[in-house]
Design an enzyme around this catalytic site. Structure first.
Site, PDB file in Angstrom:
ATOM      1  N   GLU A 247      11.752  61.094  40.012  1.00  0.00           N
ATOM      2  CA  GLU A 247      12.917  60.829  40.895  1.00  0.00           C
ATOM      3  C   GLU A 247      14.145  61.756  40.215  1.00  0.00           C
ATOM      4  OE1 GLU A 247      12.934  58.868  43.460  1.00  0.00           O
ATOM      5  OE2 GLU A 247      10.886  57.471  42.943  1.00  0.00           O
ATOM      6  N   CYS A 281      22.823  59.384  41.472  1.00  0.00           N
ATOM      7  CA  CYS A 281      21.716  60.437  41.976  1.00  0.00           C
ATOM      8  C   CYS A 281      21.961  60.751  43.674  1.00  0.00           C
ATOM      9  CB  CYS A 281      20.377  60.124  41.592  1.00  0.00           C
ATOM     10  SG  CYS A 281      19.935  58.523  42.412  1.00  0.00           S
TER      11      CYS A 281
HETATM   12  P1  NAD Z   1      17.081  64.580  31.773  1.00  0.00           P
HETATM   13  O1  NAD Z   1      16.075  65.109  32.554  1.00  0.00           O
HETATM   14  O2  NAD Z   1      18.067  65.314  30.982  1.00  0.00           O
HETATM   15  O3  NAD Z   1      16.595  63.388  31.060  1.00  0.00           O
HETATM   16  C1  NAD Z   1      16.085  62.255  31.596  1.00  0.00           C
HETATM   17  C2  NAD Z   1      15.061  61.851  30.433  1.00  0.00           C
HETATM   18  O4  NAD Z   1      13.935  62.399  30.000  1.00  0.00           O
HETATM   19  C3  NAD Z   1      15.833  61.452  29.048  1.00  0.00           C
HETATM   20  O5  NAD Z   1      15.148  59.966  28.643  1.00  0.00           O
HETATM   21  C4  NAD Z   1      15.185  62.335  28.147  1.00  0.00           C
HETATM   22  O6  NAD Z   1      15.406  62.262  26.914  1.00  0.00           O
HETATM   23  C5  NAD Z   1      14.041  62.661  28.872  1.00  0.00           C
HETATM   24  N1  NAD Z   1      13.288  64.061  28.238  1.00  0.00           N
HETATM   25  C6  NAD Z   1      14.034  65.137  27.966  1.00  0.00           C
HETATM   26  N2  NAD Z   1      13.186  66.050  27.736  1.00  0.00           N
HETATM   27  C7  NAD Z   1      12.053  65.594  27.996  1.00  0.00           C
HETATM   28  C8  NAD Z   1      10.800  66.415  28.052  1.00  0.00           C
HETATM   29  N3  NAD Z   1      10.447  67.432  27.454  1.00  0.00           N
HETATM   30  N4  NAD Z   1       9.563  65.234  28.147  1.00  0.00           N
HETATM   31  C9  NAD Z   1       9.818  64.167  28.694  1.00  0.00           C
HETATM   32  N5  NAD Z   1      11.073  63.518  28.685  1.00  0.00           N
HETATM   33  C10 NAD Z   1      12.145  64.041  28.385  1.00  0.00           C
HETATM   34  O7  NAD Z   1      18.171  63.976  32.739  1.00  0.00           O
HETATM   35  P2  NAD Z   1      19.636  63.153  32.663  1.00  0.00           P
HETATM   36  O8  NAD Z   1      20.552  64.178  32.366  1.00  0.00           O
HETATM   37  O9  NAD Z   1      19.427  62.036  31.532  1.00  0.00           O
HETATM   38  O10 NAD Z   1      19.843  62.455  33.988  1.00  0.00           O
HETATM   39  C11 NAD Z   1      20.533  62.993  35.106  1.00  0.00           C
HETATM   40  C12 NAD Z   1      19.643  63.387  36.082  1.00  0.00           C
HETATM   41  O11 NAD Z   1      18.984  62.382  36.777  1.00  0.00           O
HETATM   42  C13 NAD Z   1      20.486  63.902  37.338  1.00  0.00           C
HETATM   43  O12 NAD Z   1      19.969  65.247  37.760  1.00  0.00           O
HETATM   44  C14 NAD Z   1      20.283  62.741  38.546  1.00  0.00           C
HETATM   45  O13 NAD Z   1      20.492  63.114  39.747  1.00  0.00           O
HETATM   46  C15 NAD Z   1      19.049  62.423  38.034  1.00  0.00           C
HETATM   47  N6  NAD Z   1      18.498  61.194  38.524  1.00  0.00           N
HETATM   48  C16 NAD Z   1      17.927  60.784  39.514  1.00  0.00           C
HETATM   49  C17 NAD Z   1      17.632  59.499  40.080  1.00  0.00           C
HETATM   50  C18 NAD Z   1      16.690  59.306  41.337  1.00  0.00           C
HETATM   51  O14 NAD Z   1      16.182  58.056  41.532  1.00  0.00           O
HETATM   52  N7  NAD Z   1      16.319  60.477  41.967  1.00  0.00           N
HETATM   53  C19 NAD Z   1      18.463  58.539  39.648  1.00  0.00           C
HETATM   54  C20 NAD Z   1      19.149  58.653  38.757  1.00  0.00           C
HETATM   55  C21 NAD Z   1      19.306  59.963  38.083  1.00  0.00           C
END
Ligand code: NAD
Length: 512
Positions: A247, A281
């Site tokens: 997502e 999002c």
């Molecule tokens: P991010 O990708 O930086 O982090 C998300 C999660 O992944 C965190 O828990 C982080 O610690 C973890 N992570 C980081 N590196 C990783 C790796 N190499 N392997 C596995 N996990 C890892 O995203 P963010 O900044 O926390 O969130 C914002 C983003 O999320 C925005 O792009 C937003 O649009 C998206 N989002 C999407 C939805 C949806 O339902 N489509 C909902 C909410 C947020």
């Protein structure tokens, strides 16, 4: 000032992170980062606990969801406090997006999962129906890893967890390092609900912990976050041959038709763009308004934006960005857009009266699709508005994007709205409302293009945490197959005659 900073540790020690409040920039917490050994131990404990959990009936599992809902209702103020401390969002937003939505998800899956997961008897087609019976069971996958972001720190950790749990999986959750305690509340409500030990564990940490979880032998990853990390998760899952749902980010368009109720459309644009300080999002990140109503629409938008109260305490409408990296993205996009000819009609700067990560609610016009603010996800309180000739142009521009998460269309003619919706390349579309599909549990939720892979929520979501296992029973105890050999020309001719009857005659076609 960074919201998450590493604390110096000695070699061999677990890494530690210091967290600051996005509203005040004051330090608020410290967490230890779970390492690969911690993750492996958690997954091992989950694997041991899962069979007994899966052996319960769906109704028995659903009872834990109902107990968790009661815990959440009773302790909501305490939970709100944690979420507000880490995010700085307005209390009303946390109440609506996090607590109400979580209560709703718990109640919904407790009520509907028994039906979604009931074994199904399927009628077979054609001649097979006389020979075989088919039953499909929805079996849990095993251990599921949930990796969640910071923008909906509680609900986005809770929702996939609930769906995976009720389907009979054990779950290991890794919330964002920006809002770890809000994510950990998921573990707390289920612990208070009496969930058996090991069935749900929460590991605090950052990307290192998330990456280790993907590699720790889980059967599925439910990931919510950015495109860049989603791609890494997908690559690691592909290597391990495990499924994942992703997502990811969005760049949701809003289309305002000439026959729209402009007051409501303006309200929808403002809520869609500034809810959760734009860190939503499915937030509205691009508006295409038909030229003949553009001036009136813009005036209504600006008058509403002027009334928004940004703040840190008491009653306010717009909070801070939750972490400094997001502030940097918003600032870069707005400044670049202005340098390329965009005009700022509201906001356009960091709020000088507040110490935290506050960007003023911003309205931009004269924006074009060669600006980053129109192409990249902003994830902040910025509303770019574009005049278009007609609805055709609006649809074409809405589809001119690498993202395809949500969209919304505003019109006085619902039929027309649905027709436009069908032409928009996005995971979901709302007609005459801001995009809010995620909150409607019956609606499958997910994104097209770079916005993700797979769908969550509802029947499809719960079943995505299962293996649909067909069990095929022969009505004649296997007599047919047992007499298969020896092959002979005579048997082949018999089958060919039968095929002509079955597929080449009206009676046969009716039968098959
Ligand atoms: P991010 O990708 O930086 O982090 C998300 C999660 O992944 C965190 O828990 C982080 O610690 C973890 N992570 C980081 N590196 C990783 C790796 N190499 N392997 C596995 N996990 C890892 O995203 P963010 O900044 O926390 O969130 C914002 C983003 O999320 C925005 O792009 C937003 O649009 C998206 N989002 C999407 C939805 C949806 O339902 N489509 C909902 C909410 C947020």
């Amino acid at each position: 000032m960074a919201i998450v900073t590493p604390i110096e540790t000695r070699p061999g020690e677990r890494r530690r992170l210091r967290l600051a409040s996005p509203a005040t920039l004051e330090p608020i917490d410290e967490i230890g980062v779970a390492n690969a050994d911690d993750v492996r131990a958690a997954v091992e404990a989950a694997r041991k606990a899962q069979p007994a959990w899966a052996a319960l009936s769906v109704r028995e599992r659903a009872r834990y969801l109902m107990r968790a809902q009661r815990v959440l209702l009773e302790r909501q103020d305490e939970f709100l406090e944690t979420i507000l401390r880490e995010s700085g969002k307005p209390r009303s937003e946390a109440l609506m997006m996090e607590i109400f939505a979580s209560c709703d998800a718990l109640g919904f899956y407790a009520k509907h999962a028994p039906r979604y997961l009931r074994p199904e008897k399927k009628k077979l087609h054609g001649i097979l129906r006389f020979l075989k019976k088919l039953r499909i069971s929805y079996r849990p996958l095993g251990v599921v890893g949930v990796i969640s972001p910071w923008n909906g720190p509680f609900i986005l950790a809770l929702n996939p967890t609930v769906q995976a749990l009720v389907a009979g999986n054990a779950v290991v959750v890794k919330p964002s390092e920006v809002t770890p305690r809000s994510g950990a509340l998921v573990g707390e409500i289920f612990e208070a609900a009496g969930l058996p030990e090991g069935v749900l564990q929460v590991l605090l940490g950052d990307g290192e912990t998330g990456a280790a979880l993907v590699e720790a032998g889980v059967q599925k990853i439910a990931f919510t976050g950015s495109v860049a990390t989603g791609r890494k998760v997908a690559e690691a899952c592909a290597r391990r041959l495990i499924p994942c749902t992703l997502e990811l980010g969005g760049k949701d368009p809003m289309i305002v038709c000439a026959d729209a109720d402009l007051d409501r459309a303006a309200g929808g644009a403002v809520a869609g763009a500034f809810l959760n300080t734009g860190q939503y999002c499915c937030g509205t990140e691009r508006v295409y308004v038909v030229d003949e109503v553009a001036d009136a629409f813009l005036e209504k938008v600006l008058s509403r934006v002027a009334k928004l109260r940004q703040g840190a305490e008491g009653e306010f409408d717009v909070g801070p960005l939750f972490w400094d990296r997001q502030l940097a993205t918003v600032q870069r996009q707005v400044e670049q857009a202005v340098a390329q000819g965009a005009r700022v009609l509201a906001g356009g700067r960091r709020n000088p009266d507040l110490p935290g990560l506050y960007w003023e609610p911003t309205v931009l016009v004269d924006v074009t699709h060669d600006m980053a603010v129109m192409r990249e996800e902003t994830f902040g309180p910025v509303l770019p508005i574009v005049r278009v000739r007609d609805e055709e142009e609006a649809v074409r521009m809405a589809n001119d994007s690498d993202f395809g998460l949500g969209a919304n269309v505003w019109t006085g003619n619902v039929e027309k709205g649905c027709e436009i919706a069908a032409r928009i390349e996005s995971g979901s579309v709302c007609v005459n409302d801001m995009t809010m599909t995620y909150g409607v549990q019956e609606a499958p939720f997910g994104g097209l293009k770079q916005s993700g892979i797979g769908q969550t929520n509802g029947e499809l979501g719960v079943r995505s945490f299962c293996w649909a296992q067909p069990v095929l029973v022969d009505r004649f105890g296997g007599r047919q197959t047992a007499s298969q050999y020896p092959y002979s020309r005579k048997k082949d001719e018999g089958l060919q005659r039968f095929m002509r009857l079955l597929f080449g005659s009206p009676l046969g076609r009716w039968l098959s």
